[in-house]
Write a protein that holds these residues in place. Structure first.
Motif, mmCIF file in Angstrom:
data_model
loop_
_atom_site.group_PDB
_atom_site.id
_atom_site.type_symbol
_atom_site.label_atom_id
_atom_site.label_comp_id
_atom_site.label_asym_id
_atom_site.label_seq_id
_atom_site.Cartn_x
_atom_site.Cartn_y
_atom_site.Cartn_z
ATOM 1 N N SER A 91 45.979 47.855 37.206
ATOM 2 C CA SER A 91 47.249 48.439 36.757
ATOM 3 C C SER A 91 47.803 49.459 37.749
ATOM 4 O O SER A 91 48.987 49.784 37.703
ATOM 5 N N LEU A 92 46.941 49.959 38.645
ATOM 6 C CA LEU A 92 47.365 50.993 39.589
ATOM 7 C C LEU A 92 47.640 50.462 40.991
ATOM 8 O O LEU A 92 48.204 51.182 41.818
ATOM 9 N N CYS A 93 47.220 49.249 41.276
ATOM 10 C CA CYS A 93 47.478 48.699 42.608
ATOM 11 C C CYS A 93 47.770 47.211 42.495
ATOM 12 O O CYS A 93 47.376 46.550 41.539
ATOM 13 N N ASN A 94 48.455 46.711 43.491
ATOM 14 C CA ASN A 94 48.897 45.318 43.468
ATOM 15 C C ASN A 94 47.773 44.415 43.964
ATOM 16 O O ASN A 94 47.622 44.170 45.151
ATOM 17 N N MET A 95 46.962 43.923 43.032
ATOM 18 C CA MET A 95 45.833 43.071 43.379
ATOM 19 C C MET A 95 46.036 41.661 42.841
ATOM 20 O O MET A 95 46.626 41.469 41.779
ATOM 21 N N GLU A 96 45.547 40.701 43.595
ATOM 22 C CA GLU A 96 45.627 39.314 43.147
ATOM 23 C C GLU A 96 44.490 38.979 42.189
ATOM 24 O O GLU A 96 44.691 38.269 41.209
ATOM 25 N N GLU A 97 43.289 39.464 42.501
ATOM 26 C CA GLU A 97 42.125 39.173 41.670
ATOM 27 C C GLU A 97 42.094 40.077 40.439
ATOM 28 O O GLU A 97 42.717 41.143 40.419
ATOM 29 N N SER A 98 41.355 39.647 39.422
ATOM 30 C CA SER A 98 41.218 40.444 38.207
ATOM 31 C C SER A 98 39.896 40.104 37.530
ATOM 32 O O SER A 98 39.268 39.088 37.835
ATOM 33 N N ILE A 99 39.480 41.000 36.606
ATOM 34 C CA ILE A 99 38.270 40.782 35.822
ATOM 35 C C ILE A 99 38.689 40.612 34.376
ATOM 36 O O ILE A 99 39.238 41.537 33.773
#
Length: 335
Positions: A59-67
């Motif tokens: 939620s704080l950075c633009n990431m492609e991966e997630s858990i």
């Protein structure tokens, strides 16, 4: 990146970090944390904590991966894949978590603690950076207000005493404006176009409308400015103009750089608008063409009987953008 040493007190560091982050789950006790780390992927609490930390980071950075959440033991392998991709994208320094057989990476208690320590400390760092960014934007907004107040004071001939704070300055400005208005005719300024007070919800909606219109007008301005650049560039196609390229650039470039694609219209213009601004004038009307017509409206195209009305089009386009503000006001009063 060099791998960080685990250290003997990882549990304490993790607990301190989780408490600072506002975590309220079941692993705030040292014994519960140790047990969850020992059980690893077979511990539901360990799963939940990893998912919570991952969602907070995303939620704080633009990431492609997630858990994401899993559905029992059958999804443990997909969870391991998600963790692996997530850590790689974050450039995790623990090689035991990002290399080797993916099924063996979280079997040991120490590796599970490393994972929680890395995710929790990264989240802390992101929150600190986010806080600094917010403070910086607030400071920038405050400086912008100070600059506006200084400009107003200079225009009204008031002493610049911003050190005393904004409220005293506003009081001085209000009194000065009242004194000036008392010395002119009643209809000198004209009636305000906005006749009703705005509440906070209306102000927020108007700012969103203005942002959308400014974005649209910026696109149109960029198009007009590009047309101007192309037209001026075409002037240098002739043999006579090629020898004057430097002279054309010397005259044109300063004027071109003075044009900005950004709109300067804000909510302040709405509050200051008078009734005469609601009158929409056609850009093709005779009175308007008198102001936009000039000696270089007509540019003869070599080898053709056609005339290029580039500057006339540009002038009409810019005037249309200005006239669009009147439409903006009419639109506002219809909501």
């Amino acid at each position: 990146m060099k791998e960080l040493p685990p250290g003997p007190g990882m549990e304490s560091d993790i607990l301190d970090a989780l408490e600072a982050l506002g975590y309220t789950g079941a692993l705030l006790e040292e014994e519960a944390l140790k047990k969850a780390a020992e059980n690893g992927l077979s511990s539901p609490e360990f799963f939940e904590l990893c998912i919570w930390l991952g969602s907070q980071i995303k939620s704080l950075c633009n990431m492609e991966e997630s858990i994401t959440a899993t559905d029992g033991v059958k999804d443990i392998e997909s969870f391991q894949l998600e963790i692996s991709g997530f850590l790689r994208e974050m450039a995790c320094p623990y090689t035991s978590l990002v290399s080797g057989d993916i099924k063996d990476r979280l079997r040991e208690k120490e590796d599970c603690l490393k994972l929680l320590l890395f995710l929790s400390t990264e989240l802390q760092a992101l929150k600190i950076l986010q806080s600094k960014k917010v403070k910086g934007s607030h400071l920038e907004k405050h400086n912008e207000i100070i600059q506006e107040m200084q400009t107003i004071c200079e225009a009204l001939g008031l002493p610049n005493s911003s050190s005393s704070g904004i409220p005293p300055l506003l009081t001085s400005v209000e009194q000065k404006v009242k004194d000036i208005l008392s010395k002119v005719k009643n209809n000198h300024v004209g009636k305000s176009l906005l006749t009703k007070p705005l509440n906070s919800d209306q102000v927020e909606r108007l700012e969103k409308i203005n942002d959308a219109l400014c974005s649209e007008y910026e696109c149109r301005r960029r198009m007009l400015m590009k047309r101007l650049d192309v037209t001026v560039q075409s002037f240098g196609w002739s043999d006579r103009a090629k020898v004057k390229t430097d002279e054309i650039a010397r005259i044109y470039q300063p004027k071109r750089h003075a044009l900005s694609p950004k709109s300067t219209i804000s909510l302040a213009h709405l509050l200051a608008a008078r009734e005469d601004l609601s009158k929409i004038i056609r850009t093709s009307s005779g009175s308007t063409r008198e102001k936009t017509a000039c000696a270089i409206n007509k540019v003869h195209c070599s080898g053709s009987e056609k005339w290029t009305w580039a500057f006339a089009d540009l002038s009409e386009g810019i005037l249309e953008l200005n006239t669009g503000f009147a439409w903006y006001l009419n639109f506002i009063f219809s909501i």
